[in-house]
Write a protein that holds these residues in place. Structure first.
Motif, PDB file in Angstrom:
ATOM      1  N   SER A 242      34.921  -5.122 -37.080  1.00 41.52           N
ATOM      2  CA  SER A 242      33.758  -4.371 -36.586  1.00 41.52           C
ATOM      3  C   SER A 242      32.526  -5.268 -36.490  1.00 41.52           C
ATOM      4  CB  SER A 242      33.480  -3.171 -37.489  1.00 41.52           C
ATOM      5  OG  SER A 242      33.249  -3.584 -38.826  1.00 41.52           O
ATOM      6  N   ALA A 243      32.406  -6.226 -37.395  1.00 41.88           N
ATOM      7  CA  ALA A 243      31.256  -7.141 -37.360  1.00 41.88           C
ATOM      8  C   ALA A 243      31.317  -8.009 -36.102  1.00 41.88           C
ATOM      9  CB  ALA A 243      31.245  -8.022 -38.605  1.00 41.88           C
ATOM     10  N   TYR A 244      32.508  -8.469 -35.747  1.00 46.23           N
ATOM     11  CA  TYR A 244      32.662  -9.288 -34.539  1.00 46.23           C
ATOM     12  C   TYR A 244      32.448  -8.448 -33.286  1.00 46.23           C
ATOM     13  CZ  TYR A 244      34.564 -12.853 -31.405  1.00 46.23           C
ATOM     14  OH  TYR A 244      34.727 -13.778 -30.414  1.00 46.23           O
ATOM     15  N   GLN A 245      32.916  -7.207 -33.305  1.00 42.66           N
ATOM     16  CA  GLN A 245      32.681  -6.305 -32.180  1.00 42.66           C
ATOM     17  C   GLN A 245      31.183  -6.092 -31.957  1.00 42.66           C
ATOM     18  OE1 GLN A 245      34.903  -2.775 -33.161  1.00 42.66           O
ATOM     19  NE2 GLN A 245      36.893  -3.779 -32.910  1.00 42.66           N
ATOM     20  N   THR A 246      30.440  -5.991 -33.062  1.00 42.61           N
ATOM     21  CA  THR A 246      28.980  -5.835 -32.950  1.00 42.61           C
ATOM     22  C   THR A 246      28.346  -7.062 -32.308  1.00 42.61           C
ATOM     23  OG1 THR A 246      28.909  -4.387 -34.895  1.00 42.61           O
ATOM     24  CG2 THR A 246      26.858  -5.498 -34.280  1.00 42.61           C
ATOM     25  N   LYS A 247      28.810  -8.259 -32.692  1.00 41.27           N
ATOM     26  CA  LYS A 247      28.283  -9.492 -32.087  1.00 41.27           C
ATOM     27  C   LYS A 247      28.566  -9.532 -30.591  1.00 41.27           C
ATOM     28  CE  LYS A 247      28.611 -12.497 -36.174  1.00 41.27           C
ATOM     29  NZ  LYS A 247      29.258 -13.711 -36.751  1.00 41.27           N
ATOM     30  N   LEU A 248      29.765  -9.110 -30.208  1.00 42.18           N
ATOM     31  CA  LEU A 248      30.123  -9.103 -28.789  1.00 42.18           C
ATOM     32  C   LEU A 248      29.247  -8.123 -28.017  1.00 42.18           C
ATOM     33  CD1 LEU A 248      34.017  -9.176 -29.091  1.00 42.18           C
ATOM     34  CD2 LEU A 248      32.577 -11.021 -28.218  1.00 42.18           C
ATOM     35  N   ALA A 249      29.062  -6.921 -28.572  1.00 40.46           N
ATOM     36  CA  ALA A 249      28.224  -5.918 -27.909  1.00 40.46           C
ATOM     37  C   ALA A 249      26.784  -6.417 -27.770  1.00 40.46           C
ATOM     38  CB  ALA A 249      28.263  -4.605 -28.689  1.00 40.46           C
ATOM     39  N   GLN A 250      26.266  -7.060 -28.817  1.00 38.24           N
ATOM     40  CA  GLN A 250      24.901  -7.576 -28.783  1.00 38.24           C
ATOM     41  C   GLN A 250      24.755  -8.674 -27.729  1.00 38.24           C
ATOM     42  OE1 GLN A 250      22.016  -6.584 -30.759  1.00 38.24           O
ATOM     43  NE2 GLN A 250      21.169  -7.764 -29.047  1.00 38.24           N
ATOM     44  N   SER A 251      25.760  -9.535 -27.614  1.00 35.96           N
ATOM     45  CA  SER A 251      25.692 -10.610 -26.625  1.00 35.96           C
ATOM     46  C   SER A 251      25.713 -10.044 -25.209  1.00 35.96           C
ATOM     47  CB  SER A 251      26.840 -11.608 -26.829  1.00 35.96           C
ATOM     48  OG  SER A 251      28.084 -11.038 -26.490  1.00 35.96           O
ATOM     49  N   LEU A 252      26.525  -9.007 -24.985  1.00 33.68           N
ATOM     50  CA  LEU A 252      26.570  -8.372 -23.663  1.00 33.68           C
ATOM     51  C   LEU A 252      25.229  -7.732 -23.329  1.00 33.68           C
ATOM     52  CD1 LEU A 252      30.114  -6.683 -23.763  1.00 33.68           C
ATOM     53  CD2 LEU A 252      29.445  -8.721 -22.497  1.00 33.68           C
ATOM     54  N   PHE A 253      24.650  -7.046 -24.302  1.00 36.31           N
ATOM     55  CA  PHE A 253      23.353  -6.403 -24.070  1.00 36.31           C
ATOM     56  C   PHE A 253      22.270  -7.435 -23.760  1.00 36.31           C
ATOM     57  CE2 PHE A 253      19.244  -5.354 -26.069  1.00 36.31           C
ATOM     58  CZ  PHE A 253      18.823  -4.394 -25.156  1.00 36.31           C
ATOM     59  N   THR A 254      22.217  -8.488 -24.552  1.00 39.70           N
ATOM     60  CA  THR A 254      21.204  -9.529 -24.343  1.00 39.70           C
ATOM     61  C   THR A 254      21.312 -10.112 -22.934  1.00 39.70           C
ATOM     62  OG1 THR A 254      21.219 -10.076 -26.694  1.00 39.70           O
ATOM     63  CG2 THR A 254      20.305 -11.730 -25.208  1.00 39.70           C
ATOM     64  N   ALA A 255      22.545 -10.352 -22.500  1.00 41.07           N
ATOM     65  CA  ALA A 255      22.773 -10.929 -21.177  1.00 41.07           C
ATOM     66  C   ALA A 255      22.334  -9.973 -20.071  1.00 41.07           C
ATOM     67  CB  ALA A 255      24.239 -11.278 -21.009  1.00 41.07           C
ATOM     68  N   LEU A 256      22.694  -8.696 -20.191  1.00 39.56           N
ATOM     69  CA  LEU A 256      22.349  -7.712 -19.157  1.00 39.56           C
ATOM     70  C   LEU A 256      20.839  -7.494 -19.103  1.00 39.56           C
ATOM     71  CD1 LEU A 256      25.215  -5.113 -19.717  1.00 39.56           C
ATOM     72  CD2 LEU A 256      25.073  -6.912 -17.981  1.00 39.56           C
ATOM     73  N   LYS A 257      20.213  -7.440 -20.267  1.00 34.99           N
ATOM     74  CA  LYS A 257      18.757  -7.267 -20.307  1.00 34.99           C
ATOM     75  C   LYS A 257      18.063  -8.452 -19.644  1.00 34.99           C
ATOM     76  CE  LYS A 257      14.968  -6.403 -23.596  1.00 34.99           C
ATOM     77  NZ  LYS A 257      14.244  -7.680 -23.577  1.00 34.99           N
TER      78      LYS A 257
END
Length: 434
Positions: free
Chosen positions: A356-371
């Protein structure tokens, strides 16, 4: 001696006949699974062998009847997992070699009954798709405002009866994509000026064509489909991002032009001008071509931003966006990217992807990129574009008081938002305007 020969032969023939009958009649319903989704319910009967079946519908009350032949004795079904508002009950009756299954329905549905061959982790299956003829409608498209939200459609790959790829430990791809998608949606919804819509919100199956239709129905600015890659050997690893191939995009434009009844949906407001699509086909094609070009450029730019951020938390299998003819990317009027967050077939990456911690990192990286992508290339009518426009580059002869008067704000507000110690500004300086 001759009589013994005929006796033995007759006994062998009888044995083979009985064995053959036993083999044919050995089929059995092993489990029953119900997978509901917003506009369709799928019922799966897991079988021990390929099913022989016939089906028909009845009304007053609405029912679907399935007759199974060459079935192992017994008339009762195993325990049913899952439920759907469309199905009141599933009951059965039968004799030693057949079974009748009746699905009592809450309303009429045009059922589609078909078989599926074994595909790990499942064996033979009899599948019933029950489309909801009056499903709960999608949420209305976001209202057009002076400054609208940027809508990101998030597609969690696979789901329900479709588990996706399966890792060495038996973990399903669908159980990786959904939690990442949910975390990404939460991050997007917490960002002013951005709005997420989930293509699927739970563990159910949606056909790949329906996924792009859902995104289009919500007037999505971008479709992000989340997957986990797999290969026949455990060595390959790393994340990658895919965009629509030019060949697939061109063929989809041609297919859309043939569907004249959908031109108003695909061409937007321009459809009011293009009244006769048959006579003005060239104009419709020009508009769709322009839409396709914009979508492909936008998707490629967003894919590059995603790769840049993913590379900070994951090994990259491919460092450039890859073009492919994938179904979920097929809409030339919607910028679409498919993100493979890693190889579930790689034991080490499977363990990471389950975290779950790695999934959170992946989600955060996707959000940062899209923003970051939309901060650079915001739609003209979006809040992001309005915020970017509220900046001013100082020219010679301008003062803080003059700018305050021009933008109808106070000098104090200008000073505070730009963290100025005094009223001094310099030529070329960029000021934020509250």
């Amino acid at each position: 001696m001759k009589n013994n020969y005929y006796k033995i032969k007759s006994w062998l023939l009888l044995s083979l006949t009985l064995l053959s009958f036993s083999t044919v009649a050995a089929n059995q319903v092993q489990s029953v699974r119900v997978w509901p989704s917003p506009d369709n319910t799928r019922v799966v009967f897991d079988m021990s062998a390929a099913p022989e079946h016939k089906s028909f519908s009845l009304d007053k009350p609405d029912r679907l009847v399935i007759d199974l032949s060459n079935i192992k004795g017994g008339s009762s079904l195993p325990e049913i997992s899952g439920e759907s508002a469309l199905i009141k009950a599933i009951r059965s009756s039968g004799d030693a070699n057949s079974m009748r299954i009746v699905l009592d329905l809450a309303k009429q549905s045009n059922a589609n009954v078909f078989t599926l061959p074994p595909t790990p982790p499942y064996g033979h299956r009899l599948v019933v798709d029950l489309p909801d003829n009056q499903p709960v409608q999608n949420l209305p498209p976001p209202a057009i405002r002076a400054a609208r939200d940027i809508v990101i459609a998030i597609d969690a790959g696979h789901g329900g009866e479709d588990p996706g790829s399966i890792g060495p430990s038996g973990f399903y791809e669908k159980n990786i994509t959904l939690p990442i998608a949910k975390q990404l949606a939460q991050l997007i919804n917490n960002q002013p000026g951005m709005k997420a819509m989930m293509v699927r919100t739970n563990d159910y199956y949606i056909h790949v064509n329906r996924r792009t239709e859902i995104a289009r129905g919500q007037q999505a600015d971008l479709l992000v489909s989340i997957h986990a890659d797999a290969f026949t050997t455990p060595q390959p690893r790393g994340a990658s991002v895919w965009v629509l191939s030019l060949r697939r995009a061109t063929s989809e434009v041609g297919r859309m032009l043939e569907q004249t009844e959908r031109h108003s949906e695909l061409l937007g407001g321009v459809a009011e001008i293009i009244k006769d699509s048959a006579n003005e086909r060239y104009l419709a094609q020009t508009v769709l071509d322009l839409s396709m070009n914009h979508s492909m450029i936008t998707a490629y730019q967003a894919a590059n931003e995603v790769l840049q951020e993913l590379g900070k938390v994951a090994y990259l299998h491919k460092k450039e966006p890859q073009a492919a003819s994938l179904g979920v990317l097929k809409a030339p009027d919607i910028p679409s990217i498919l993100v493979e967050v890693g190889f579930i077939s790689n034991p080490k990456e499977e363990r990471q992807l389950r975290s779950s911690a790695y999934q959170t990192k992946l989600a955060q990286s996707l959000f940062t990129a899209l923003k970051r992508h939309y901060e650079k290339s915001a739609p003209a009518d979006s809040l992001f574009a309005q915020q970017r426009a509220r900046e001013h580059k100082v020219s010679a002869g301008e003062s803080l008081s003059l700018l305050a008067q021009r933008y109808n704000v106070s000098v104090d507000d200008l000073r505070n938002i730009n963290q100025l110690a005094n009223d001094s500004i310099r030529v070329g300086q960029t000021l934020r305007i509250p």
